[in-house]
Design a protein around this motif. Structure first.
Motif, PDB file in Angstrom:
ATOM      1  N   ALA A 180      48.951  -8.569  96.924  1.00  0.00           N
ATOM      2  CA  ALA A 180      47.996  -8.955  97.964  1.00  0.00           C
ATOM      3  C   ALA A 180      47.911  -7.836  98.983  1.00  0.00           C
ATOM      4  O   ALA A 180      48.940  -7.286  99.381  1.00  0.00           O
ATOM      5  CB  ALA A 180      48.431 -10.255  98.651  1.00  0.00           C
ATOM      6  N   GLY A 181      46.698  -7.497  99.369  1.00  0.00           N
ATOM      7  CA  GLY A 181      46.531  -6.512 100.421  1.00  0.00           C
ATOM      8  C   GLY A 181      46.159  -5.126  99.959  1.00  0.00           C
ATOM      9  O   GLY A 181      46.527  -4.140 100.594  1.00  0.00           O
ATOM     10  N   ARG A 182      45.387  -5.018  98.886  1.00  0.00           N
ATOM     11  CA  ARG A 182      44.962  -3.690  98.459  1.00  0.00           C
ATOM     12  C   ARG A 182      43.845  -3.141  99.348  1.00  0.00           C
ATOM     13  O   ARG A 182      43.742  -1.938  99.557  1.00  0.00           O
ATOM     14  CB  ARG A 182      44.482  -3.714  97.002  1.00  0.00           C
ATOM     15  N   GLY A 183      42.996  -4.022  99.878  1.00  0.00           N
ATOM     16  CA  GLY A 183      41.815  -3.569 100.594  1.00  0.00           C
ATOM     17  C   GLY A 183      41.927  -3.349 102.087  1.00  0.00           C
ATOM     18  O   GLY A 183      41.072  -2.686 102.673  1.00  0.00           O
ATOM     19  N   PRO A 184      42.938  -3.886 102.775  1.00  0.00           N
ATOM     20  CA  PRO A 184      43.004  -3.746 104.231  1.00  0.00           C
ATOM     21  C   PRO A 184      43.168  -2.301 104.709  1.00  0.00           C
ATOM     22  O   PRO A 184      43.621  -1.434 103.955  1.00  0.00           O
ATOM     23  CB  PRO A 184      44.243  -4.580 104.605  1.00  0.00           C
TER      24      PRO A 184
END
Length: 206
Positions: free
Chosen positions: A23-27
């Motif tokens: 979770a959190g590849r795009g931030p």
């Protein structure tokens, strides 16, 4: 009434399989989190689905259930600094590898969400399969997605108390207009990924 999703519990009957997701590849800010989960063969919960399709309340409910009933689980985070060093794809894979290494018992097969993974020295003889949108198909991957998402959201809320002007308790570090405007006004923090370039933050050519 929402339709109940029926997920598969395994790909190969009789093997110890671990589901892996991140979770959190795009931030623009914060670490990426990865989780690995081994579920009991007969595990079932009507709320379990791809974590992105679940409400926050359902995710938090499932987190407690998974942590209580899983045969084994592990969650790892890879910092923004390391993401900048090895890139986000490698950071996601590295996080999943680290989570797998903490599992006891050792899985015999890995179910990886997405289409990219690589064997690593300690597990080079362990088979794996990448499954596109696997968090909506296999229960162990869905469980891993729930843990990765809830652990990351929990951390971003803590970091938001340190840097409240960026709204991380609401946007979780993603490039929302609020977050982009805050970067423009206040600059970057140690938790920002310096290698991520947002078009809205590029200086004007005119």
């Amino acid at each position: 009434m929402s339709k109940e999703i029926h997920l598969l519990n395994h790909m190969h009957e009789g093997l110890i399989e671990a589901g892996c997701d991140e979770a959190g590849r795009g931030p623009l800010a914060g670490p990426v989190f990865a989780a690995a989960v081994i579920l009991p063969e007969d595990f079932h919960h009507p709320l379990l689905n791809d974590s992105k399709q679940m409400t926050e309340r359902a995710r938090n409910t499932l987190r407690e259930v998974i942590e209580k009933e899983a045969v084994a689980f592990a969650v790892e985070e890879v910092s923004a600094e390391e993401i900048d060093t090895i890139n986000i794809l490698n950071a996601s894979i590295t996080g999943m590898q680290r989570a797998v290494l903490r599992l006891d018992p050792r899985p015999q097969f890995l179910l990886i969400d997405g289409n990219r993974f690589r064997p690593f020295d300690s597990y080079k003889y362990t088979d794996y399969a990448t499954v596109v949108k696997g968090d909506g198909k296999y229960a162990p991957i869905a469980a891993a997605s729930v843990l990765a998402k809830t652990y990351r959201d929990e951390l971003m809320r803590k970091l938001a108390a340190e840097f409240p002007m960026y709204g991380w308790d609401r946007n979780m570090g993603y490039p929302t207009p609020e977050h982009i405007d805050a970067i423009r006004r206040y600059g970057m923090t140690p938790y920002h990924r310096k290698s991520f370039h947002v078009k809205e933050l590029e200086p004007s050519l005119f």
